[in-house]
Write a protein that holds these residues in place. Structure first.
Motif, short mmCIF file in Angstrom:
data_model
loop_
_atom_site.label_atom_id
_atom_site.label_comp_id
_atom_site.label_asym_id
_atom_site.label_seq_id
_atom_site.Cartn_x
_atom_site.Cartn_y
_atom_site.Cartn_z
N LYS A 19 0.92 -1.13 0.04
CA LYS A 19 -0.08 -0.15 0.62
C LYS A 19 0.96 0.92 0.15
O LYS A 19 0.32 2.33 -0.41
CB LYS A 19 -1.05 -0.13 1.17
CG LYS A 19 -1.71 -1.32 0.78
CD LYS A 19 -2.40 -0.54 2.33
CE LYS A 19 -4.03 -2.09 2.33
NZ LYS A 19 -4.86 -2.38 3.26
N ALA A 34 -6.04 4.62 3.44
CA ALA A 34 -7.22 3.55 4.16
C ALA A 34 -8.69 3.64 3.74
O ALA A 34 -8.89 2.18 4.20
CB ALA A 34 -7.25 4.34 5.91
N LYS A 35 -8.98 4.27 2.69
CA LYS A 35 -10.34 3.89 3.19
C LYS A 35 -10.18 2.90 2.17
O LYS A 35 -11.55 2.27 1.84
CB LYS A 35 -11.39 5.12 1.59
CG LYS A 35 -11.48 6.59 2.59
CD LYS A 35 -12.56 7.97 2.27
CE LYS A 35 -13.56 8.04 3.32
NZ LYS A 35 -13.60 9.27 2.40
N GLY A 37 -8.74 0.19 1.52
CA GLY A 37 -8.18 -0.83 2.75
C GLY A 37 -9.82 -1.23 3.66
O GLY A 37 -9.36 -2.63 3.88
N LYS A 38 -10.25 -0.22 3.84
CA LYS A 38 -11.51 -0.29 4.20
C LYS A 38 -12.79 -0.70 3.49
O LYS A 38 -13.49 -0.76 3.96
CB LYS A 38 -12.11 1.04 5.30
CG LYS A 38 -10.75 0.74 6.27
CD LYS A 38 -11.02 2.47 7.80
CE LYS A 38 -10.27 3.13 8.37
NZ LYS A 38 -10.65 3.94 9.08
#
Length: 69
Positions: A19, A34-35, A37-38
């Motif tokens: 990432k 991060a978004k 990844g979620k």
């Protein structure tokens, strides 16, 4: 329905990237990564930047999954 970025993560693994490498390559913020990844929604401009950086089509990195009931 929700978005799944599993194809993106598999592509990164296949290319020996993580990432952090993606963030540096695309110039995306840590929050956008991060978004992803979620599995949250991100701006389509960000998806286009990823596609340009990885030389792929949007269908190669994201798919729509139906919610299981």
């Amino acid at each position: 329905m929700h978005l799944s970025y599993n194809k993106l993560w598999k592509m990164l693994i296949d290319r020996g990237m993580n990432k952090q490498d993606l963030r540096k390559l695309t110039g995306l913020s840590a929050a956008s990564i991060a978004k992803l990844g979620k599995g949250e929604n991100v701006n389509t401009d960000n998806l286009v930047r990823i596609c340009k950086a990885l030389d792929c089509d949007i269908s190669d990195i994201v798919e729509i999954k139906k919610e299981s009931t």
